[in-house]
Scaffold this motif. Structure first.
Motif, short mmCIF file in Angstrom:
data_model
loop_
_atom_site.label_atom_id
_atom_site.label_comp_id
_atom_site.label_asym_id
_atom_site.label_seq_id
_atom_site.Cartn_x
_atom_site.Cartn_y
_atom_site.Cartn_z
N THR A 103 0.83 -1.22 0.00
CA THR A 103 0.00 0.00 0.00
C THR A 103 0.86 1.27 0.00
O THR A 103 0.32 2.37 -0.02
N ARG A 116 -3.20 3.22 -6.97
CA ARG A 116 -3.92 2.91 -5.74
C ARG A 116 -5.24 2.19 -6.06
O ARG A 116 -5.63 1.27 -5.36
N LYS A 120 -6.51 -1.53 -4.69
CA LYS A 120 -7.77 -1.81 -3.97
C LYS A 120 -8.51 -2.97 -4.66
O LYS A 120 -8.99 -3.89 -3.99
N PRO A 141 -1.17 -5.51 4.10
CA PRO A 141 -0.79 -4.41 3.21
C PRO A 141 0.72 -4.22 3.35
O PRO A 141 1.20 -3.67 4.33
N THR A 152 -4.05 2.99 3.52
CA THR A 152 -3.91 1.62 4.06
C THR A 152 -5.21 1.21 4.74
O THR A 152 -5.68 0.07 4.58
N VAL A 155 -7.73 0.08 2.25
CA VAL A 155 -7.46 -1.27 1.74
C VAL A 155 -7.81 -2.32 2.81
O VAL A 155 -8.38 -3.37 2.52
#
Ligand code: KIV
Ligand code: ZN
Length: 521
Positions: A103, A116, A120, A141, A152, A155
């Motif tokens: 991440t 990003r 995800k 992560p 983070t 996620v």
């Protein structure tokens, strides 16, 4: 479950095995996994199944054979990785898939060359896919401590929505300080409150020597799983050392209030086994398992300890299994005595394996008056090292004199069963035999490290040799045990050569799916 019970997740066979030069075969990994089960760890991360056919086989063998702990297999956030891990752990009593994706922007941009948004998506798909195979799914992560905590948390939230049961926050490059790490975890709890319903885990590397301190800070911030490795082995400076974190929680239990399920009396033996099979020596002053950890040198300290051990000892050596191995066999001991001595040491050996061990034991007992528990451990682990399709040492002659250079002649059995002979005149007897092995096998291996240690004290002690060599860009280690140090050295060299050759073949055949191991998990 007790809210203060900390789950010990051992990654000796995965992150630990990624240390340069370590190449364990399936039998060795199984033996370590059985010992980890005796030690009482809760989770064994047995390997990274997609990384090689050997890793897959070892994870599968451990899943089938080792009872008690959860058996986990690592997978990147890719469908193929998850499927391979699922297949490898399928037969475990309690299988777990551990999937991860970075991440941090540093990793997303430079390593994954992704975005990003993609991260995800991949995290969501991987956790959901893993949950379609097993109910126990861990998500990490990667490089979290250098990542944006808000991202983070997003996620992590996705992983929770897809059913992850453990969320592990790695300090992948060992960069965090204890305060920062704890603050990061506390912030994650705020941003993803669902974290309170699963197990939060810590995974800290030791680049700044803070892995154990960070792990403790994580536990104090709410984590209830610690990922660690025996002797602290692992990528670069290694992982948090299992024995340190466990003994820290045990010794300071009154103050800290946490418990683990580890049988601390198995710590010393596990440490010796891992050191022997990996060839990674434990530094003498290493906390808990270093040979000086309970030694007192200065007069004042010795005086104090003789009067009362508590003057200079905060732990009792027997609690980690360092004393009390008074088992001794001699040359008149029979097969039955050997079998029960081995059982007492935790090795279940029957049939052909017992015959081989007995033969080795007799050879040693003929040369050494007392065969101790430590000798037996060295002997049995030595037996695990030989594999199918490897070189083996048949015989050797070494002429040594201080008036002419030493000369060695050696016969080696090749993986195809052929006996090949080579000789060499070297700078010293060990150099001569190593180069004679190169000549016999027609390999240009280069010695990188060589060490010889005594298994126990005494003039007739068993010698334990460890070799790291390089062959066609691949480095590999090997170990050997004998009362004759030249034989131990030659044995170690031949095994290292076998390991290196296997690695070279794997690379040459390029039979593997591409797995990026650096920067590593
Ligand atoms: O260090 C790391 O980030 C890892 C993960 C796979 C947990 O080993
Ligand atoms: Zn790691």
């Amino acid at each position: 479950m007790d809210p203060n019970r900390v789950v010990i997740f051992d990654t000796t066979l995965r992150d630990g095995e990624q240390s340069p030069g370590i190449s364990l075969n399936t039998t060795e990994k199984l033996e370590i996994a059985h010992q980890l089960a005796r030690l009482g760890v809760d989770v064994i991360e047995a390997g990274f199944p997609i990384s090689s056919p050997g890793d897959f086989e070892a994870v599968r063998a451990i899943a089938r054979d080792v009872h008690g702990p959860v058996i986990a297999g690592l997978a990147r956030a890719h469908a193929a990785d998850v499927e391979r891990a699922a297949e490898a752990v399928r037969d475990a009593e309690r299988p777990r898939i551990h999937t991860f994706i970075s991440t941090s922007d540093i990793h997303i941009e430079h390593q994954l060359q992704s975005t990003r948004a993609d991260v995800k998506g991949q995290a969501r798909a991987a956790v959901a896919h893993a949950r379609s195979f097993v109910s126990d799914v861990e998500f990490s992560p990667m490089d979290a401590t250098r990542a944006d905590v808000e991202f983070t948390a997003e996620v992590v939230q996705i992983a929770l929505e897809e059913g992850a049961t453990t969320i592990n926050i790695p300090d992948t490059v060992g960069y965090a300080t204890p305060q920062e790490y704890a603050a990061f975890l506390r912030r994650l709890y705020e941003l993803a409150p669902g974290l309170r319903d699963v197990v939060l885990s810590v995974h800290c590397h030791d680049d700044l020597g803070l892995a154990v301190a960070n792990s403790l800070a994580g536990v104090q911030a709410g984590a209830r799983q610690v990922e660690c490795a025996i002797n602290g082995i692992g990528e670069r400076a290694g992982n948090a050392s299992l024995e340190e974190i466990v003994m820290l929680l045990a010794t300071r239990a009154d103050d800290l209030g946490y418990t683990t399920g580890v049988n601390t009396r198995e710590i010393a033996r596990t440490s010796r086994m891992v050191s022997r099979l990996t060839g990674y020596v434990v530094q003498p002053n290493k906390a808990i398992v270093g040979r000086n950890a309970f030694a007192h040198e200065s007069g004042i300290h010795q005086d104090g300890v003789l009067k009362d051990r508590s003057t200079y000892e905060i732990m009792d050596a027997t609690t980690i299994g360092l004393e009390g191995n008074d088992l001794v066999l001699g040359k008149h001991s029979g097969r039955h005595a050997l079998k029960s001595a081995l059982e007492e040491l935790g090795f279940k050996i029957d049939g052909q394996a017992l015959n081989t061990a007995f033969k080795r034991f007799k050879e040693i007992a003929d040369r050494k008056k007392h065969v101790t528990a430590m000798d037996l451990e060295a002997l049995v682990t030595d037996e695990l090292r030989d594999e199918l399709r490897s070189y083996s040492l048949e015989w050797f002659d070494v002429d040594v004199s201080n008036r002419r250079p030493p000369h060695a002649r050696v016969a080696v059995r090749t993986p195809d069963g052929e006996e090949v002979v080579g000789d060499f005149t070297g700078d010293g007897p060990v150099d001569a035999i190593f180069r004679a092995i190169n000549a016999a096998t027609k390999r240009e291996a280069r010695l990188r490290e060589f060490r010889i240690d005594a298994v126990t004290g005494g003039q007739d002690a068993l010698g334990e040799a460890s070799v790291v060599l390089e062959l066609a860009g691949q480095s590999a280690s090997g170990q050997g045990v004998s009362t004759d140090i030249i034989e131990a050295a030659a044995q170690a060299y031949v095994r290292a050569l076998s390991h290196a050759e296997r690695k070279v073949l794997v690379v040459e055949e390029a039979a593997l799916p591409e797995v990026e191991l650096t920067p590593t998990p």
